[in-house]
Design an enzyme around this catalytic site. Structure first.
Site, PDB file in Angstrom:
ATOM      1  N   SER A  83       0.816  -1.221   0.000  1.00 24.22           N
ATOM      2  CA  SER A  83       0.000   0.000   0.000  1.00 24.22           C
ATOM      3  C   SER A  83       0.843   1.260   0.000  1.00 24.22           C
ATOM      4  CB  SER A  83      -0.906   0.011   1.239  1.00 24.22           C
ATOM      5  OG  SER A  83      -0.179   0.288   2.410  1.00 24.22           O
ATOM      6  N   THR A 209      -1.775   3.068   3.594  1.00 27.49           N
ATOM      7  CA  THR A 209      -0.974   4.281   3.577  1.00 27.49           C
ATOM      8  C   THR A 209      -0.138   4.204   4.830  1.00 27.49           C
ATOM      9  OG1 THR A 209      -2.699   5.623   2.514  1.00 27.49           O
ATOM     10  CG2 THR A 209      -1.195   6.803   3.915  1.00 27.49           C
ATOM     11  N   THR A 227       1.783   7.069   0.327  1.00 28.95           N
ATOM     12  CA  THR A 227       0.866   5.988  -0.071  1.00 28.95           C
ATOM     13  C   THR A 227       0.969   5.671  -1.550  1.00 28.95           C
ATOM     14  OG1 THR A 227      -1.440   5.297   0.048  1.00 28.95           O
ATOM     15  CG2 THR A 227      -1.067   7.520  -0.728  1.00 28.95           C
ATOM     16  N   ARG A 237      -6.075   9.473 -10.386  1.00 30.65           N
ATOM     17  CA  ARG A 237      -6.836   9.701  -9.143  1.00 30.65           C
ATOM     18  C   ARG A 237      -5.870  10.052  -8.011  1.00 30.65           C
ATOM     19  NH1 ARG A 237      -6.610   7.309  -3.737  1.00 30.65           N
ATOM     20  NH2 ARG A 237      -8.675   7.479  -2.824  1.00 30.65           N
ATOM     21  N   VAL A 238      -6.188  11.085  -7.300  1.00 29.49           N
ATOM     22  CA  VAL A 238      -5.399  11.471  -6.134  1.00 29.49           C
ATOM     23  C   VAL A 238      -6.319  11.411  -4.928  1.00 29.49           C
ATOM     24  CG1 VAL A 238      -4.178  13.370  -5.024  1.00 29.49           C
ATOM     25  CG2 VAL A 238      -3.822  12.924  -7.450  1.00 29.49           C
ATOM     26  N   GLY A 239      -5.850  10.782  -3.875  1.00 28.07           N
ATOM     27  CA  GLY A 239      -6.661  10.682  -2.658  1.00 28.07           C
ATOM     28  C   GLY A 239      -6.345  11.808  -1.691  1.00 28.07           C
ATOM     29  N   ASP A 240      -6.514  11.523  -0.430  1.00 27.27           N
ATOM     30  CA  ASP A 240      -6.291  12.531   0.601  1.00 27.27           C
ATOM     31  C   ASP A 240      -4.818  12.673   0.968  1.00 27.27           C
ATOM     32  OD1 ASP A 240      -6.354   9.919   1.581  1.00 27.27           O
ATOM     33  OD2 ASP A 240      -6.974  10.531   3.584  1.00 27.27           O
ATOM     34  N   THR A 260      -5.287   7.432   7.325  1.00 27.07           N
ATOM     35  CA  THR A 260      -5.298   6.344   6.349  1.00 27.07           C
ATOM     36  C   THR A 260      -6.756   5.935   6.159  1.00 27.07           C
ATOM     37  OG1 THR A 260      -5.070   4.595   8.021  1.00 27.07           O
ATOM     38  CG2 THR A 260      -3.039   5.471   7.093  1.00 27.07           C
ATOM     39  N   GLY A 261      -7.033   5.310   5.039  1.00 26.08           N
ATOM     40  CA  GLY A 261      -8.400   4.863   4.790  1.00 26.08           C
ATOM     41  C   GLY A 261      -8.988   5.532   3.564  1.00 26.08           C
ATOM     42  N   GLY A 263      -9.827   7.781   1.094  1.00 29.62           N
ATOM     43  CA  GLY A 263      -9.373   9.150   0.889  1.00 29.62           C
ATOM     44  C   GLY A 263     -10.476  10.106   0.492  1.00 29.62           C
TER      45      GLY A 263
END
Ligand code: ASP
Length: 356
Positions: A83, A209, A227, A237-240, A260-261, A263
């Site tokens: 991850s 992450t 992450t 795609r970009v997460g948090d 984490t989790g 996003g």
């Protein structure tokens, strides 16, 4: 490169590995490092986990943020953590794209990279963005070119056999699931979750992450999040994780929070910023973290994201540290743990769950 500790410094610092001396400042600050659970799991073939290394370095005089980044580098480089960094599960096109950000409390530095390819340790690039540019976030090819220009090694492919096999299996089973029918809004993650139930993907690494936050003996606070993001995400795609205020927020006078989790749930609510602001208003790390989870739960209304009890069906955790070294891990779902290292050594502690 400021982050490269010399072998001599490394060995000198190593004298204090297992249990560093208790350092309590007059104001009552106790140095500590906390992180997601993988921060006390992976060792990349060595002897130390992320939190242990970061704590050892920061209590031996290394800069607080450099210590944390040296810690998360272990997890980024370890192919067993699918991850984060090298061997992270790739996007839908089979390409590993990584996100990271970091903040230095006393220096008021911040930097991040998103969708970067070819660099095993995006946290190092985030650090260089923070330390050596006027900017806070570089993305995609620009981030990769920047890393190359700053002397970091660029690799053609960050997949491992394991991550590539999981991607091939995913491609074989799905594609339509990724693009939701606007009329049905079905569960696009089902194929991925089924593969995790069948053992193709570590259940912890569908998301996954590392966030790592620390306070050193001088009371200096910093944090870093890094992450490979959501497994098999739509390319780009970009997460948090690389977004300041979402995947991480640090205020030296107040503390640090990171996540984490899922996003998307965090991006919608900018929770790390919210957590730090709640601590500024007087809440404890645990209560501040719970406040953010409640906000996320209140803003989660789509059926596909809810379980049979009408609660968020996804995982989302926050790792929270205040400016005195008090800390907490909080989680949307029960059973999560977070890593801690202080004068008592590295260990896992239970996260407080919003929904047990
Ligand atoms: N928060 C990360 C993201 O959404 C993934 C994770 O931590 O599970 O990209």
């Amino acid at each position: 490169m400021p982050l490269d500790l010399s072998r001599r410094e490394f060995l000198q610092a190593g004298a204090a590995v297992a249990v560093a001396p208790t350092i309590i400042l007059p104001q009552g600050v106790k140095p500590v490092v906390i992180s997601s659970g993988n921060g006390n799991q992976f060792k990349n073939g060595g002897t130390e986990t992320c939190v242990a290394r970061a704590f050892r370095l920061m209590t031996s005089g290394t800069d607080v943020l450099e210590s944390l980044i040296a810690g998360v580098n272990i997890v980024e480089l370890d192919p067993l953590d699918t991850s984060v960094g090298y061997g992270g599960l790739p996007n839908a096109h089979g390409i590993v794209q990584l996100d990271s950000c970091c903040m230095h409390g006393p220096k008021k530095w911040a930097g991040g990279v998103a969708s970067i390819e070819g660099v095993r340790t995006p946290s190092k690039v985030a650090y260089i963005v923070a330390s050596s540019t006027d900017h806070h976030l570089l993305v995609g090819k620009g981030a990769k070119d920047f890393a190359r220009n700053m002397g970091l090694e660029i690799e053609a492919d960050l997949n491992t056999e394991r991550s590539r096999a999981a991607w091939l299996e995913w491609m074989r089973r799905t594609d339509p699931g990724h693009y939701l029918d606007p009329n049905k809004r079905g569960d696009g993650l089902e194929a991925t979750l089924q593969m995790s139930r069948e053992g193709w993907i570590d259940p912890e690494h569908v998301w996954g992450t590392i966030n790592c936050n620390g306070i050193n003996p001088k009371g200096e606070v910093a944090g870093v999040t890094t992450t490979s993001g959501l497994a098999f995400k739509i390319p780009g795609r970009v997460g948090d994780s690389p977004i300041l205020g979402a995947g991480l927020y640090v205020d030296n006078a107040v503390g640090a929070a990171g996540s984490t989790g899922r996003g998307e749930a965090n991006l919608y609510n900018l929770c790390s910023y919210l957590v730090v602001e709640e601590m500024r208003r007087g809440k404890s790390p645990k209560d501040a973290g719970m406040e953010a989870l409640k906000r996320v739960a209140a803003n989660t209304v789509e059926k596909r994201l809810l379980n049979e009890r009408g609660r968020p069906a996804f995982g989302l955790n926050f790792y929270v540290l205040d400016a005195k070294g008090r800390h907490a891990g909080v989680a949307m779902q029960g059973g999560a743990k977070y890593a801690v290292c202080d004068e008592n050594g590295p260990r896992l502690e239970n996260c407080e769950a919003l929904f047990a």
